[in-house]
Motif scaffolding. Structure first.
Motif, mmCIF file in Angstrom:
data_model
loop_
_atom_site.group_PDB
_atom_site.id
_atom_site.type_symbol
_atom_site.label_atom_id
_atom_site.label_comp_id
_atom_site.label_asym_id
_atom_site.label_seq_id
_atom_site.Cartn_x
_atom_site.Cartn_y
_atom_site.Cartn_z
ATOM 1 N N UNK A 3 4.354 -0.069 -33.976
ATOM 2 C CA UNK A 3 5.289 0.315 -32.916
ATOM 3 C C UNK A 3 4.525 0.537 -31.612
ATOM 4 N N UNK A 4 5.098 0.075 -30.488
ATOM 5 C CA UNK A 4 4.469 0.240 -29.177
ATOM 6 C C UNK A 4 4.380 1.701 -28.751
ATOM 7 N N UNK A 5 5.215 2.562 -29.305
ATOM 8 C CA UNK A 5 5.262 3.967 -28.887
ATOM 9 C C UNK A 5 4.479 4.868 -29.833
ATOM 10 N N UNK A 6 4.827 4.857 -31.088
ATOM 11 C CA UNK A 6 4.246 5.834 -32.019
ATOM 12 C C UNK A 6 3.208 5.249 -32.974
ATOM 13 N N UNK A 7 3.003 3.965 -32.929
ATOM 14 C CA UNK A 7 2.028 3.250 -33.765
ATOM 15 C C UNK A 7 2.361 3.232 -35.257
ATOM 16 N N UNK A 8 3.593 3.604 -35.622
ATOM 17 C CA UNK A 8 4.014 3.465 -37.021
ATOM 18 C C UNK A 8 4.192 1.990 -37.333
ATOM 19 N N UNK A 9 4.160 1.676 -38.594
ATOM 20 C CA UNK A 9 4.355 0.303 -39.032
ATOM 21 C C UNK A 9 5.813 -0.114 -38.781
#
Length: 120
Positions: A3-9
């Motif tokens: 994710x561009x915001x939180x870096x979650x998959x």
């Protein structure tokens, strides 16, 4: 992909950029805020430039020559304009909405008002 915001998959389509609607909304809200700040600053400069040209020409005159120093003293910002036009003699007119200026000589600026073609 992350994710561009939180870096979650990010799960789902291969072109997906955000893990959730929350992250997507956060990104776009902040993008609009950043854009609005820049646009407001530029718009303020353009309106100030237009006001200076209106003050010089007044409401009646269509054009006049003025010394560059006068515009500089009024804090006119020469590099900010809405568009430009090159006439058939190769001279460049720099427009601020319905007003334009052209470097007439090293020391003089020609200021002109373009008639508005407003259709009703």
């Amino acid at each position: 992909m992350k994710c561009k915001i939180c870096s979650k998959r990010v799960l789902g389509r291969s072109d997906k950029l955000f893990c959730s609607i929350k992250c997507k909304n956060y990104y776009h809200v902040n993008l609009r805020k950043a854009t609005a700040l820049v646009v407001k600053e530029l718009d303020t400069i353009l309106h100030r430039n237009r006001s200076i040209l209106l003050e010089i020409l007044g409401k009646k005159k269509a054009q006049c020559k003025i010394e560059r120093v006068v515009l500089e003293k009024k804090k006119f910002r020469f590099k900010y304009h809405t568009h430009q036009n090159i006439n058939n003699q190769g001279k460049t007119y720099h427009y601020v909405y319905d007003f334009a200026w052209m470097e007439f000589s090293n020391d003089e600026i020609l200021v002109v008002r373009r008639p508005l073609n407003i259709k009703k």
